[in-house]
Design a protein around this motif. Structure first.
Motif: not given
Lengths: 231, 231
Positions: A136, A132-134, A128-130
Motif C-alpha cells: 500500500k 501488505f502495508s508496504i 505477511t500482513i506487514n
C-alpha cells in the motif's frame, strides 16, 4: 561527436533495466520461480534477493544481481559464494524498514519501477500482513505486484481491467476502505458499493465473463486475481 | 419445587459452555491441535469445524461438536461419518459471510463468546486477509484470537498486558490505524506514536522485559505475540 554521444545515451537508455523480481524470505515456490524465469528468459530484469531468501536461491542455483538486507539471515557460506560469483551486496542495517521495503527503496533508486515480488508470505503471519502495508505504501510510486503459486495481488485507487477465465475466483478488499466500487464481469457485482476492513469483505467473487472491469471512486482496493502463469 | 428449579438453572448455568475452538480450512498444524486438546482436556469447550476443515479433523480422528458452512468442501464420506457419529451439522448457504464468519455468528448465538480460531491462514492469501477483516469485525463483540504454530493474534482498542519472554518477537500493527500508542517492555518503544497500514508498521519488535504493556488512545491495533503453547 555530439551524434556519437546521443547514440551512446540512446543505447544506455535502451538497455536500462526497469524491471526487477524481488525474492523475499517467505514461501518461495520453486515451480513458480522456474516458470517466471523461463517466461522472462532473454528479457531484461534484475533479481533482487532479500537477505535470507538468498539461501533458497543458492539451493536452486539461481544467481541474483543484488542481495539486500541487514544480512542476519543469509548463511555465511551462501554469502561468500555469491560474493565470489560477483553478486552485488548491499548491507542496510536499520530497523525502520523491513527487508522487502529496503529492496523496493533500492530498486526505485535504480530506476526499476516495475516490481514483482515473490516469497512475500506463507511463513510468519506478521511479516505477511506487514508486507501488505508496504504494498500500500508503494503502489502509487511504482508498478508493484505480489505473486504466489496462484494469485497476483495488486492495489488500485481508480480502475483496472484485465482478461480472465470464466468461473475463476477473484477477491477484492477495501484496504482499508473503498467507496463507489463498480464491477463488470463478476458473479456478485458491486454497484456503487463500499468495502471496508472490519465491515464488509468482497472475497470469494467469481468471473462470469472473460473480461473483468473494476473501478472505484474513493479509497483503495486490494485485488487478488489468478495469474494463470502469465507474467 | 421452586428450590429444585433454581438448582436446575444453576446446574445448567454451571455447565454452559462459553468457549469454542473454531477450526478453519487453512493450514491446520497437527502438533498445535494436539497441544490445544491436551491442555484443555477435561475443560468444557466445543469444537466447531468450518466446512472443509472437517476432512482434516476426520483424518486426525478428532470429532467436532458442530460442522458449519455451505458444505461444498467437506468430502461426502466424511460428512456421512460425522453425521453417523452424532455431530451436529448446520448447513448455511449464503454468500455474504464466509465459513469463519458463519462459525463465529453461530458460536455467539449459542453464548460461546470465548473463541479461539485455528487454520485461519496459510493456504489462500485472499482468505487469510479476509479473516483478519472478520477478526476486526467481531473482536468487540466477543473474545476472539487466532492461533498458529507460533503466534497468537488479537486486536485491542484500549490496552493489553501480558507476561512474556525476554528476547522474543512481538509485532503490532495499526489496523488500519492506531494513535497515541505507548509501549512498555519493548526494544523499540512507542511513545505516544501512530501506526497505520500503508504508512508505518510496527512489526519486528522484541521484548526486553518479562512483562509487556501496550496501550493506545484511538483506533485499533493488531497484536502478534508468541503463545509458547500456553492456551
Amino acid at each position: 561527436m555530439q551524434q556519437l554521444c546521443c547514440l551512446k545515451v540512446k543505447k544506455l537508455k535502451r538497455h536500462k533495466i526497469n524491471r526487477c523480481l524481488i525474492v523475499c524470505d517467505g514461501y518461495i515456490g520453486k515451480r513458480l520461480l522456474n516458470i517466471y524465469l523461463k517466461k522472462n528468459e532473454g528479457s531484461s530484469f534484475a533479481i533482487i534477493s532479500a537477505d535470507g531468501a538468498s539461501n533458497v536461491l543458492h539451493l536452486l542455483n539461481i544467481k541474483p544481481r543484488y542481495i539486500i538486507g541487514d544480512l542476519d539471515s543469509i548463511f555465511p557460506d551462501v554469502l561468500s559464494s555469491f560474493i565470489n560469483s560477483g553478486v552485488s551486496i548491499k548491507r542496510i542495517i536499520e530497523q525502520e524498514h523491513n527487508d522487502l521495503e529496503k529492496c523496493i527503496m533500492f530498486s526505485i533508486s535504480k530506476g526499476m519501477n516495475d516490481i514483482t515480488v515473490i516469497g512475500y508470505g506463507g511463513n510468519r503471519i506478521d511479516h505477511t500482513i506487514n508486507n501488505f502495508s508496504i504494498l500500500k505504501k508503494y503502489y502509487k510510486k511504482c508498478s508493484i505486484r505480489f505473486i504466489d503459486d496462484e494469485f497476483e495481488v495488486f492495489m488500485i485507487n481508480k480502475k483496472t481491467e484485465f482478461d480472465y477465465k470464466r468461473g475463476e475466483i477473484i477477491s477484492i478488499m477495501g484496504f482499508p476502505k473503498a467507496d463507489g466500487i463498480v464491477t463488470e464481469g463478476l458473479q456478485y457485482p458491486l454497484k456503487n458499493e463500499s468495502l471496508e476492513i472490519g465491515k464488509r469483505e468482497g472475497a470469494l467473487n467469481r468471473a462470469i465473463s472473460d473480461k473483468i472491469k473494476i473501478s472505484l471512486k474513493k479509497g483503495e482496493l486490494l485485488i487478488f486475481k489468478k495469474h494463470f502463469n502469465t507474467f
